[in-house]
Structure formats: structure tokens, C-alpha cells
Design an enzyme around this catalytic site. Sequence first.
Site, PDB file in Angstrom:
ATOM      1  N   GLU A 140      33.365 -35.488  15.325  1.00  0.00           N
ATOM      2  CA  GLU A 140      32.473 -35.909  16.691  1.00  0.00           C
ATOM      3  C   GLU A 140      33.121 -36.451  16.662  1.00  0.00           C
ATOM      4  O   GLU A 140      33.293 -37.266  18.379  1.00  0.00           O
ATOM      5  CB  GLU A 140      31.050 -35.611  15.723  1.00  0.00           C
ATOM      6  CG  GLU A 140      30.145 -36.351  17.014  1.00  0.00           C
ATOM      7  CD  GLU A 140      28.540 -36.422  16.846  1.00  0.00           C
ATOM      8  OE1 GLU A 140      28.177 -36.860  16.947  1.00  0.00           O
ATOM      9  OE2 GLU A 140      27.891 -35.154  15.757  1.00  0.00           O
ATOM     10  N   ARG A 164      26.127 -33.741  22.395  1.00  0.00           N
ATOM     11  CA  ARG A 164      27.307 -34.502  22.657  1.00  0.00           C
ATOM     12  C   ARG A 164      27.970 -34.274  23.816  1.00  0.00           C
ATOM     13  O   ARG A 164      29.835 -34.704  23.388  1.00  0.00           O
ATOM     14  CB  ARG A 164      27.618 -34.183  21.408  1.00  0.00           C
ATOM     15  CG  ARG A 164      26.629 -34.564  20.109  1.00  0.00           C
ATOM     16  CD  ARG A 164      26.373 -35.511  19.873  1.00  0.00           C
ATOM     17  NE  ARG A 164      24.943 -35.300  19.087  1.00  0.00           N
ATOM     18  CZ  ARG A 164      24.111 -34.997  18.491  1.00  0.00           C
ATOM     19  NH1 ARG A 164      23.251 -34.930  19.997  1.00  0.00           N
ATOM     20  NH2 ARG A 164      23.031 -35.192  17.192  1.00  0.00           N
ATOM     21  N   SER A 217      27.858 -38.372  11.473  1.00  0.00           N
ATOM     22  CA  SER A 217      28.029 -36.948  10.879  1.00  0.00           C
ATOM     23  C   SER A 217      28.928 -36.532  11.920  1.00  0.00           C
ATOM     24  O   SER A 217      29.793 -36.819  12.843  1.00  0.00           O
ATOM     25  CB  SER A 217      26.996 -36.016  12.395  1.00  0.00           C
ATOM     26  OG  SER A 217      25.747 -35.535  11.621  1.00  0.00           O
TER      27      SER A 217
END
Length: 347
Positions: A335, A164, A239
Site C-alpha cells: 500500500e 485505494r 496497513s
Amino acid sequence: MDLQQNVSLKSYNTLAIDVTAAHFLEIKCLNDLRAARDFCQQNNCPWLLLGGGSNLVLTANFDGLVMLMCMHQVTWPEDAEGLFTISAEAGYEWDALVSESVRRGASGLENLSLIPGQVGAAPIQNIGAYGVEVKQFLDRVQVFDFDSGDEFELSASACELGYRDSIFKRHSSWIVTQVELILGRGKPPQLNYGVVADTVTKLSGQPANNASPQLVRDAIIYIRRSKLPDPIHIPNVGSFFKNPVINAIQKQKLIKQWPGLVAYPMADNGFKLAAGWLIDQLGWKGFKQGGVGVHDQQALVLICSDTANGWEVLALAQRIQADVEKYFGVKLEVEPRLFDNRGEFKL
């Protein structure tokens, strides 16, 4: 330049948070980006680029220029050896690209099916799911530097892709305008996650090892729809927390206290924990307070009502972070990107 004023961003972010952009512009070509840059420099105003709006939390009316990425041309040349060199502009929908790759017989992207957002976000986030990351197929990207006005190309290795993560996280003025991927035919299916193999067999009645890209795509879509709410019906950004990575010593310590700990081995001898499992153990699944809550089927997903604001979402996220750190000694990282009235910030 077709500049609009005082535009609601409610329909441009999947949390459906109703904040307003002082200025708003659709980016349909590179000349629009150049004109937008000139406008921001001349008026000394901040800027924000939106793609699919599925990876950000807006906490206030934005005082500057919000740009919507609408560049969406794509080409699919294939060589004599069956290799596709796909060039897609940043505004092309990611799942449409995956769907078309499968239809054309290319393999590799099917595990990344149904990930929301646009192609331009793929290298920025190094999007990944079910054992596959976009870095496995990325060849190069085209970039526009909004600060300097420079246009340049980066190879996949120069993008510094990690979990990520990418170089773009450290250069906030760099805008991805085009992505080039290389795919082949006949690659074996990626079945590292047992749930994928089991679902392929369940849906098709065939052994998973021989599954076609289409069967794997069907399985991934089935899994994601069974676990993740559709933001059209339940506002969310997917998420909300990254899966934390720990070392072997930390893992052994946690397993003694939590025998059911879900941890996946990584290439660097670390272990990726399932953040959703951590949150679920502490009883957060299905929690609701005011206009925000935790989805009752997936603890990684924070949801909100039409009347909720970004600060309510972040307040809940911080409570969950504190709880996980208290009981597991692990810090969860948010995130999605966070924005206030002038730009991006961190919790």
C-alpha cells in the site's frame, strides 16, 4: 524561496527512516510550488512531495528536492439546507478535519477518524475505513501539474476513484493543492462493520442505530487505538498491504481449504479479503528479525526500529507476499509508496 540543504527526513516519515534530502523546501502557498518547479527544471533534479509521511517507504538519500506540504487553510460555508461545502488545502491534517466536521454537526466522515496524514492524500488514496470511502463526499479538487506548471480543477468523477486508487496514481506529476467535500447533517450512521456497532454500544450503552457522529467517531478511535500502534512510539505506516479482491469462484475454492476465510462482498460481485487475516493464518504476527517485524496485535502492520532501513522493511514485505501467494494463491499489493534516491519505484 527558503531552500534548505542536506536535511534529515527521519522526523518527516512515520517509519522514522533516517535518510537525507539534498534539498528541502516547505510549501506554504502556490508560489512556493511554482518556484520549486523552476528550481527542479533549472537544475534537472528529481522531486518528492511529503505530506504526513504516513504512506511511504524511503530506501535511500534523496538526490533532489523534497517538498513538505504546509498549505493548511480551510473554510466551512453552510447553506440554508444544512449542507457544508468544505474547502481544505492539502496540508490540513485529515483527522483535524474529521474532528471539526463532527463538532460542527456534519456527518459522514466519522468512520474515517484517526487516519493519519493530510487532506491532500485523501483523494489520491481514496482513503477508506469501516465501510466508508472519501469518494462518497468528494466534490472536486484543485491540482498543480509539476511538469507543465498548469493549474486546473477536477470533478470527483474525473478523479477516477476506486479501492485505494485514483487518477493521481497514473499522473505522478499532479499535485493536489485543495480538496472540496460536501457534507450534510443528520445522516444515519454507517454501521456496515459489526465491530463499529458493538463498540458504540459498549462505550455509550445506547443502541448503535441511533448513534451520533461523535459516538461513532469515539468508537472508531477506540478500535483503531486498540489495534494499530501509534507511529510516535512504534514506527509504522499503518496497513502495509491492500486487501486483495477476488471473484466468487476463487472465494469458494479458498473457503474449502480455509473455512474461516474473512471475505466482504463488493458491489461488483467481487469479494475483498482481509489481508491481515491471511497473514495471521501463516504465523507472521509478532515476527521479528533484526530491526523490522510484524506487529504482535495487527498482522497488516510492519514495524521497524530507529536503526532499520527501508530495504529491510521491503525484504520482510516480500517474504510475506511470497508466503501468502504460496498458500492462498493471492498476490498482496504493497500500500505505501516506495522511493529510492531518484524517485518512486514498484516492487
